[in-house]
Design a protein around this motif. Sequence first.
Motif, PDB file in Angstrom:
ATOM      1  N   ARG A  90      18.471  40.046  50.587  1.00 61.60           N
ATOM      2  CA  ARG A  90      18.774  41.354  51.182  1.00 61.60           C
ATOM      3  C   ARG A  90      17.771  41.706  52.288  1.00 61.60           C
ATOM      4  O   ARG A  90      16.564  41.664  52.084  1.00 61.60           O
TER       5      ARG A  90
ATOM      6  N   ARG B  76      34.535  35.827  52.973  1.00 62.64           N
ATOM      7  CA  ARG B  76      33.702  36.243  51.851  1.00 62.64           C
ATOM      8  C   ARG B  76      32.222  36.307  52.250  1.00 62.64           C
ATOM      9  O   ARG B  76      31.490  37.210  51.813  1.00 62.64           O
TER      10      ARG B  76
ATOM     11  N   TYR C 212      27.565  35.213  43.932  1.00 62.56           N
ATOM     12  CA  TYR C 212      27.994  36.538  44.385  1.00 62.56           C
ATOM     13  C   TYR C 212      29.281  36.427  45.211  1.00 62.56           C
ATOM     14  O   TYR C 212      30.208  37.239  45.048  1.00 62.56           O
TER      15      TYR C 212
ATOM     16  N   GLN D 210      27.750  42.182  54.916  1.00 68.60           N
ATOM     17  CA  GLN D 210      27.932  43.605  55.193  1.00 68.60           C
ATOM     18  C   GLN D 210      27.456  44.469  54.034  1.00 68.60           C
ATOM     19  O   GLN D 210      27.012  45.603  54.239  1.00 68.60           O
ATOM     20  N   LYS D 211      27.506  43.915  52.824  1.00 66.82           N
ATOM     21  CA  LYS D 211      27.034  44.652  51.651  1.00 66.82           C
ATOM     22  C   LYS D 211      25.531  44.484  51.439  1.00 66.82           C
ATOM     23  O   LYS D 211      24.879  45.341  50.845  1.00 66.82           O
ATOM     24  N   LEU D 212      24.980  43.359  51.911  1.00 70.96           N
ATOM     25  CA  LEU D 212      23.568  43.052  51.662  1.00 70.96           C
ATOM     26  C   LEU D 212      22.660  43.473  52.810  1.00 70.96           C
ATOM     27  O   LEU D 212      21.451  43.254  52.760  1.00 70.96           O
TER      28      LEU D 212
ATOM     29  N   GLU E 270      18.632  38.689  45.141  1.00 70.44           N
ATOM     30  CA  GLU E 270      18.896  39.729  46.128  1.00 70.44           C
ATOM     31  C   GLU E 270      17.622  40.188  46.828  1.00 70.44           C
ATOM     32  O   GLU E 270      17.656  40.584  47.998  1.00 70.44           O
TER      33      GLU E 270
ATOM     34  N   GLU F  90      22.293  46.339  56.543  1.00 68.82           N
ATOM     35  CA  GLU F  90      22.768  47.533  57.229  1.00 68.82           C
ATOM     36  C   GLU F  90      23.348  47.216  58.608  1.00 68.82           C
ATOM     37  O   GLU F  90      24.092  48.010  59.171  1.00 68.82           O
TER      38      GLU F  90
ATOM     39  N   SER G 196      31.729  39.439  54.460  1.00 69.36           N
ATOM     40  CA  SER G 196      31.821  40.641  53.627  1.00 69.36           C
ATOM     41  C   SER G 196      30.560  40.835  52.794  1.00 69.36           C
ATOM     42  O   SER G 196      30.066  41.956  52.631  1.00 69.36           O
ATOM     43  N   ALA G 197      30.014  39.732  52.272  1.00 70.77           N
ATOM     44  CA  ALA G 197      28.783  39.821  51.483  1.00 70.77           C
ATOM     45  C   ALA G 197      27.621  40.295  52.345  1.00 70.77           C
ATOM     46  O   ALA G 197      26.812  41.142  51.917  1.00 70.77           O
TER      47      ALA G 197
END
Length: 287
Positions: free
Chosen positions: A9, A240, A133, A246-248, A5, A250, A243-244
């Motif tokens: 990220r 998927r 993930y 969007q989580k990892l 990450e 901003e 969506s990932a």
Amino acid sequence: MKNWEKIVRHAGFRYLEHSNKKFFHDKPYTALTSFAIDDVLALSVSKENAMPAVRLWVHPDTIVLGIPDARLPYIEEGVHFLNSQGYSVVVRNSGGLAVALDEGVLNISLVLPDVKHISIHDCYDAMVGLIRYLLRDLTDEIEAYEIVGSYCPGDYDLSIGGRKFAGISQRRVKDGAAIQIYLDVEGKGQERAEMIRDFYSISRKGEETKFTYPEVDPRTMASLSELLESPLSVEEMKYRVLSALQKLSEKIVEDDFSADELESFERRYEQMIKRNEQIAGMQDNLD
């Protein structure tokens, strides 16, 4: 190994979904186009304050060869065989050997900046972590090690229960890296492997070669939907991935190529064409 990450990220990502295109800025949208695009993205992220990028791409019935495959003693016969089965053939500019693409295979390119300070292995590990993930709600059994008997074998083969469903390659340009993975999501992984096995048999004819080509055993390969015993689709995998991201991150942007990128694309595309023209039997795949 660095935490995946920490590498993946970022504050923002550029997101490109190229799976349903027929042309890319007046060029036929083939695997040749895709490898040129990834080179351009790797160049772009090398610029100051550039966002990393994630690109999704799908190509119908294409066999992508590695550079060593082009040196097989009967490569022209092998290419003709693949063409007779309805497959286009291209040689890529990143590492690895022959892989099979079709509508059930999703390719993901993770394009990262500032990789001078990140090892090649850490970039591979980052992709492994990302795939785990993406599928974390479906399985915790994904392993990364070479699957002997698979096509395009390597240390970062992804498998479940000893059967491979994905392989990773990496291409570095300036200070950017395109980490590319093919995911056999739908369909019959064993049938894809049979095609590659037959290609090597025809292209080599049992002759001794300096390079060691894989002895493909189709039983070592399967698609994710087969391994998970679930009707997983390419469309679901695309969801998927988004969506990932969007989580990892901003922010996600979907900018098209700039004028400078298009100019760079033209050069990289011509390089890919010339690379393939030099290989016996490849001209028919470029027309």
